[in-house]
Design an enzyme around this catalytic site. Structure first.
Site, short mmCIF file in Angstrom:
data_model
loop_
_atom_site.label_atom_id
_atom_site.label_comp_id
_atom_site.label_asym_id
_atom_site.label_seq_id
_atom_site.Cartn_x
_atom_site.Cartn_y
_atom_site.Cartn_z
N ASP A 191 -3.67 6.47 -4.26
CA ASP A 191 -2.88 6.91 -3.11
C ASP A 191 -1.87 8.00 -3.48
O ASP A 191 -1.37 8.05 -4.59
CB ASP A 191 -2.13 5.73 -2.47
CG ASP A 191 -3.10 4.71 -1.89
OD1 ASP A 191 -4.30 5.03 -1.80
OD2 ASP A 191 -2.64 3.60 -1.56
N ARG A 196 -1.88 -0.58 5.48
CA ARG A 196 -0.52 -0.58 4.91
C ARG A 196 0.00 0.84 4.84
O ARG A 196 -0.28 1.57 3.89
CB ARG A 196 -0.54 -1.25 3.53
CG ARG A 196 -0.67 -2.76 3.62
CD ARG A 196 -0.78 -3.41 2.27
NE ARG A 196 -2.17 -3.42 1.82
CZ ARG A 196 -3.03 -4.43 2.04
NH1 ARG A 196 -2.63 -5.50 2.67
NH2 ARG A 196 -4.26 -4.36 1.61
N TYR A 247 -6.72 2.40 7.15
CA TYR A 247 -5.96 1.59 6.21
C TYR A 247 -4.72 0.97 6.86
O TYR A 247 -4.05 1.61 7.66
CB TYR A 247 -5.57 2.45 5.00
CG TYR A 247 -5.03 1.60 3.90
CD1 TYR A 247 -5.83 0.62 3.34
CD2 TYR A 247 -3.73 1.74 3.45
CE1 TYR A 247 -5.35 -0.20 2.36
CE2 TYR A 247 -3.24 0.93 2.46
CZ TYR A 247 -4.05 -0.04 1.93
OH TYR A 247 -3.56 -0.86 0.96
N HIS A 278 -0.74 7.59 3.78
CA HIS A 278 -1.88 7.25 4.63
C HIS A 278 -1.61 7.68 6.05
O HIS A 278 -0.48 7.93 6.42
CB HIS A 278 -2.12 5.74 4.63
CG HIS A 278 -2.20 5.14 3.26
ND1 HIS A 278 -3.37 5.11 2.55
CD2 HIS A 278 -1.27 4.57 2.48
CE1 HIS A 278 -3.14 4.54 1.37
NE2 HIS A 278 -1.87 4.20 1.31
N GLU A 299 3.60 4.91 -6.26
CA GLU A 299 2.82 3.86 -6.91
C GLU A 299 1.44 4.39 -7.29
O GLU A 299 0.92 4.09 -8.36
CB GLU A 299 2.69 2.63 -6.00
CG GLU A 299 4.01 1.95 -5.66
CD GLU A 299 4.73 1.37 -6.88
OE1 GLU A 299 4.05 0.86 -7.79
OE2 GLU A 299 5.97 1.43 -6.90
N ASP A 351 1.22 8.58 -3.36
CA ASP A 351 2.63 8.19 -3.34
C ASP A 351 3.03 7.78 -4.76
O ASP A 351 2.24 7.88 -5.69
CB ASP A 351 2.89 7.07 -2.32
CG ASP A 351 1.99 5.87 -2.53
OD1 ASP A 351 1.48 5.68 -3.66
OD2 ASP A 351 1.80 5.09 -1.58
N GLU A 373 -7.98 3.22 -4.92
CA GLU A 373 -7.35 1.90 -5.04
C GLU A 373 -8.12 0.82 -4.29
O GLU A 373 -8.32 -0.28 -4.79
CB GLU A 373 -5.90 1.96 -4.52
CG GLU A 373 -4.99 2.79 -5.40
CD GLU A 373 -3.56 2.78 -4.90
OE1 GLU A 373 -3.08 1.70 -4.49
OE2 GLU A 373 -2.91 3.85 -4.91
#
Length: 708
Positions: free
Chosen positions: A90, A309, A307, A352, A94, A92, A17
Site C-alpha cells: 500500500d 480499510r 478495499y 486506497h 506502513e 502509505d 498486501e
DNA sequence: CAGTGAGCGAGCTTCCGCTTGACTT
C-alpha cells in the site's frame, strides 16, 4: 518459442498486501506476471520483550512474525523464478515499511535481484499499468517515520503496562491509543452521570384552515422565549390562549439544497452500519470482508466492493465514469453536469479509494439472491451511498408561518421536496422524516384553533459513547487507523476496562481506576492531542528527513525518568478492586472476596495463597423445584464461547438460560427475572420461566433519567 | 431461531498497525 520444457520463462513478480487484491491484479496483468500477497507485515518486534536497545540509538530488533514464515518462504520461492520484482504494498507509511522489510529479505537471498517499488492508489488496469511503467525507489524517510511510530508505541505500551501490573493488577495494558480511548469513555460517563435532566413544556396548538389541520408551537410570549417548567404553568398558558384568535402574521418561504454525502470511509461505514442496523464495528468489518473477498454469483466469484480499510473518499476515474453512465441511464435528470468532488480528510493517508461497489451495475436487488441478509444490507448501504454521492442535490421548500395570538407567537413549518435528486437512489438509506403539509395562507388570515395542549420534555444531556460515536471521536482526533478502530473497542472490553450494554460503552470500576492513575501520572500521554503532536513530528521525519532517533530520544528521556519515578514512588493499589462479600470460606473460615480474573469475576478466599478455595459468583437461586444450586455464568467449551448461565448442580440439574439473570424474584411464579432488551421496548426484565409471562418494562421517568 | 457446562489469584502479562484465517496458545 523454442525453450527447454524444464526451464520456465522468467516472470515479473508483484508483491501486494492483500490476497484478494493479488487475484484482481493478476487478472489485469496476465501472463508474464506473478502476483503474490504478503498478508500485511512480515517482520515486527517480538512480543515477548521490549526489543529496543534504548542505550544504542533505540536500535530495534525485528523478527519474522509468528506464522508468517510460510509466506516469506513462498515469496522467496516465487522470487527465484522472477526476473524483476515489484514491491506493490500500500501507498502509505506502513506499506512502505512492508516493502522495505521484504526488500531486505529478498536481497539477503538474492543480492543481485532487481527490486523496485511501485505505488498505485486504485486497483484499475490503467493505474496498475502506469505504476509498473514508472517504478521508484523505496522512500527511506517514510520507512523511518514508520519505524519511529512503531518504536514509540512499543516504548509507551511496554513501559506503561508494567506500572499497572505492579500497582494495580497483573496482565493489564496501556498504550498511546487504547488509553486515550479509555479516557474519552470515562469522561463521557462522568458527564452523563453528572447531567440532571431539566423538565420543560411546550405549548402545541392544533390549528385548522378549511379541511387542513396542522400544529403550531408557542415560540414567543411578550417578546421572549417562554420558559415553562411544569404542568401548572403549562395549564396557565393553555387557559390564556384558549378561544382566542390566531392570525397569520408572517409567511416565509425558503429553498434548501441538500447535498449527497461522500462515499464511505471505514469509519463512516462502521458508523452508518451501527446506527442503521445496530452492528458492532467488528461485525460490520467481518461482513464487509466477505463482500470484498468475493461472493459466488452464478458460476462466478465476484469481489463486490473495493478495499474496506480506507480513510479516503476519493474514487477512481473509471468508477466515476461508470457511475455517471449508470445514473444517466437509470435516473435521467439527476446527473449533475460536473462530477461531485469530495475533499479528502485532512488526516487521510489516501492509500486506497473510498469503499464503493466494484461494479455499479450490480444493484443490491440484482445480487440479493446470492447474498446473506446481512451481506445484502451492508452492500445496499455501500451501493446507495456511492451512487447517490454522484447525483444531484435534493431541492426542497421550507415554509414557515407565524401566528399572532394576543402577546404570543406560534410557529409552524413544513418541508416539501421539490426535486428528489439523489433520494431517488436511496431505499435503505431513505430519510424517514415525515412532515406535515400546510394550507396556503397569507398575512392577516385567521385560522381556527381546535385544541391546545402542553407537552412535557426533558433536556437531553450527553449520551454514552457507542461503537459508532467513539470511532467518530477517535478519527476526528487522528487517533487510530481504519484497520484498528474495531480492535480498539475489543481490547478495552477484553481487559474489562469497558463494558458494552445495549450498544452503550461504559467504563467499569477497573477502567476508571486505570484512567485516573494514568491521567494523574502521565498527563502528556493521556492528552487527546498527544497523537496529533506525534503525527506532526513523524511528518517532519517523513518530509524533511529530520532524524527519527532524535525525535524518539526527546520523547523517551523525560518519559523514562517518570516511569522510573512512578514505579518506585506511586503507592500500590493492588487489591482495591477486591470486593467484600457475604461469604465465608467453608475450608478455613476466613471471609471471601470477589476478584477479577482472566475469565471474569470469581469469588476467592481472602487467605490466598494459604487457602486456595474459590468459586463462581452466584447470580441467583436455581429456580428448579427442590434444587439447592445457584445460577452462575459459564462459557461454552473452548475458551471464547458465548457466555450463558447454568446451575452449580450440573449435571444433576441442567437448568440453563442465555439471558443475564437478576436476583429479583418474579412476583407471579417465584423464578428469577432476566435482563433483556430490544429496539421496541428498550431495557426490560422478564421471568425466565417459559410458562410465566411476567414482564417488567422500565418506567418512563427512570428511562428519562438514564437516557442521557 | 437454537444454543450448554474446566479454569481465574502468585508464575512473564503488555503496545499499534498491516493482513487473514484457526486446532494451538
Amino acid at each position: 518459442m523454442a525453450k527447454k520444457a524444464n526451464k520456465a520463462k522468467k516472470i515479473n513478480l508483484l508483491i501486494v498486501e492483500s490476497p484478494a487484491k493479488a487475484k484482481t491484479i493478476q487478472k489485469y496483468l496476465g501472463n508474464g506476471y506473478g502476483v503474490t500477497a504478503s498478508i500485511g507485515h512480515l517482520f515486527d518486534l517480538p512480543r515477548s520483550r521490549l526489543a529496543i536497545d534504548v542505550e544504542n540509538n533505540f536500535k530495534p530488533e525485528y523478527i519474522t512474525i509468528r506464522g508468517k514464515a510460510k509466506i516469506l518462504k513462498e515469496i522467496l520461492k516465487e522470487a527465484k523464478k522472477a526476473e524483476r520484482i515489484f514491491l506493490a504494498s500500500d501507498n502509505d507509511r506502513e506499506g512502505e515499511a512492508i516493502s522495505y522489510h521484504i526488500r531486505n529479505a529478498l536481497l539477503r537471498k538474492f543480492p543481485d535481484m532487481s527490486i523496485m517499488r511501485i505505488v498505485f492508489n486504485e486497483i484499475t488496469p490503467t493505474a496498475i499499468q502506469k505504476a509498473v511503467e514508472s517504478p521508484m525507489e523505496i522512500d527511506i524517510k517514510k520507512v523511518n517515520a514508520q519505524k519511529a511510530r512503531r518504536i514509540l508505541d512499543r516504548l509507551v505500551g511496554y513501559k506503561l503496562s508494567p506500572i499497572l501490573w505492579k500497582k494495580v493488577k497483573n496482565g493489564l495494558s496501556a498504550g498511546r491509543v487504547q488509553s486515550v480511548a479509555l479516557r474519552l469513555i470515562c469522561e463521557r460517563d462522568r458527564e452523563v452521570e453528572a447531567f440532571i435532566p431539566r423538565e420543560y413544556w411546550t405549548i402545541e396548538a392544533q390549528l385548522k384552515k378549511g379541511k387542513k389541520a396542522f400544529t403550531a408551537q408557542l415560540v414567543q410570549y411578550r417578546g421572549e422565549k417562554p420558559e415553562i417548567s411544569n404542568y401548572e404553568d403549562a395549564q396557565k398558558f393553555i387557559a390564556f390562549f384558549k378561544g382566542k384568535d390566531f392570525r397569520v402574521q408572517e409567511v416565509k418561504e425558503k429553498e434548501k439544497l441538500t447535498r449527497p454525502l461522500a462515499p464511505f470511509t471505514t469509519s463512516k461505514l462502521q458508523q452508518a452500519s451501527a446506527t442503521r442496523f445496530g452492528y458492532t464495528s467488528r461485525k460490520t468489518m467481518r461482513i464487509a470482508q466477505t463482500l470484498y473477498e468475493g461472493v459466488n454469483i452464478g458460476f462466478e466469484r465476484v469481489g463486490l466492493i473495493t478495499y474496506i480499510r480506507t480513510d479516503s473518499t476519493r474514487i477512481a476515474q473509471t468508477a466515476l465514469d461508470a457511475v455517471r453512465a449508470f445514473i444517466f441511464k437509470n435516473y435521467p435528470g439527476e446527473l449533475p453536469e460536473k462530477p461531485n468532488i469530495y475533499a479528502p480528510g485532512k488526516k487521510a493517508q489516501d492509500a486506497h479509494e473510498a469503499i464503493r461497489p466494484t461494479y455499479v451495475e450490480k444493484t443490491p436487488d440484482s445480487v440479493k439472491s446470492s447474498l446473506t441478509p446481512e451481506q445484502f444490507k451492508l452492500y445496499s448501504l455501500i451501493w446507495e451511498r456511492f451512487v447517490s454521492s454522484q447525483m444531484s442535490p435534493v431541492k426542497s421548500r421550507i415554509v414557515t408561518i407565524e401566528f399572532l395570538c394576543e402577546q404570543g407567537i406560534f410557529r409552524t413549518s413544513a418541508t416539501r421536496i421539490l426535486e428528489k435528486g439523489f433520494y431517488k437512489a436511496l431505499k435503505l438509506l431513505a430519510p424517514k422524516e415525515k412532515t406535515q403539509t400546510l394550507p396556503s395562507l397569507s398575512k392577516g388570515d385567521i385560522v381556527e384553533c381546535t385544541d391546545l395542549a402542553g407537552e412535557q420534555h426533558f433536556t437531553q444531556g450527553p449520551s454514552y459513547y457507542t461503537d459508532a460515536s467513539i470511532i467518530k471521536a477517535l478519527e476526528e482526533k487522528g487517533i487510530g487507523r481504519p484497520s484498528t478502530y474495531a480492535p480498539i473497542i475489543s481490547v478495552l472490553i477484553d481487559r474489562y476496562y469497558v463494558v458494552r450494554k445495549n450498544k452503550k460503552l461504559k467504563a467499569t470500576v477497573l477502567g476508571k481506576i486505570i484512567n485516573d492513575l494514568l491521567v494523574k501520572t502521565f498527563p502528556e500521554i493521556m492528552d487527546v492531542n498527544f497523537t496529533a503532536s506525534v503525527e506532526q513530528k513523524l511528518d517532519r521525519v517523513e518530509t524533511n528527513d529530520e532524524p527519527w532517533v532524535q525525535m524518539i530520544s526527546e520523547f523517551y528521556m523525560p518519559f523514562h525518568q517518570k516511569v522510573e519515578h512512578v514505579m518506585e514512588h506511586l503507592e500500590s493499589i493492588k487489591g482495591v478492586l477486591d470486593e467484600e462479600t457475604e461469604y465465608t470460606c467453608e475450608k478455613c473460615g476466613k471471609p471471601m472476596v470477589k476478584k477479577l480474573g482472566r475469565y471474569g469475576f470469581f469469588i476467592a478466599c481472602s487467605g490466598f495463597p494459604g487457602c486456595m478455595n474459590s468459586k463462581a459468583v452466584p447470580l441467583a437461586d436455581c429456580p428448579r423445584p427442590g434444587c439447592k444450586g445457584k445460577i452462575i455464568a459459564k462459557r461454552k467449551q473452548g475458551s471464547r464461547g458465548k457466555v450463558f448461565y447454568g446451575c452449580t448442580e450440573y449435571p444433576a440439574c441442567d437448568f440453563v438460560t442465555y439471558f443475564p439473570p437478576t436476583n429479583v424474584k418474579c412476583p407471579h411464579c417465584g423464578y428469577f427475572l432476566v435482563e433483556r432488551s430490544d429496539k421496541k421496548r428498550g431495557d426490560y426484565k422478564v421471568c425466565v420461566n417459559p410458562e410465566c409471562d411476567y414482564m417488567h418494562v422500565q418506567e418512563q421517568e427512570e428511562e428519562a433519567k438514564n437516557a442521557g
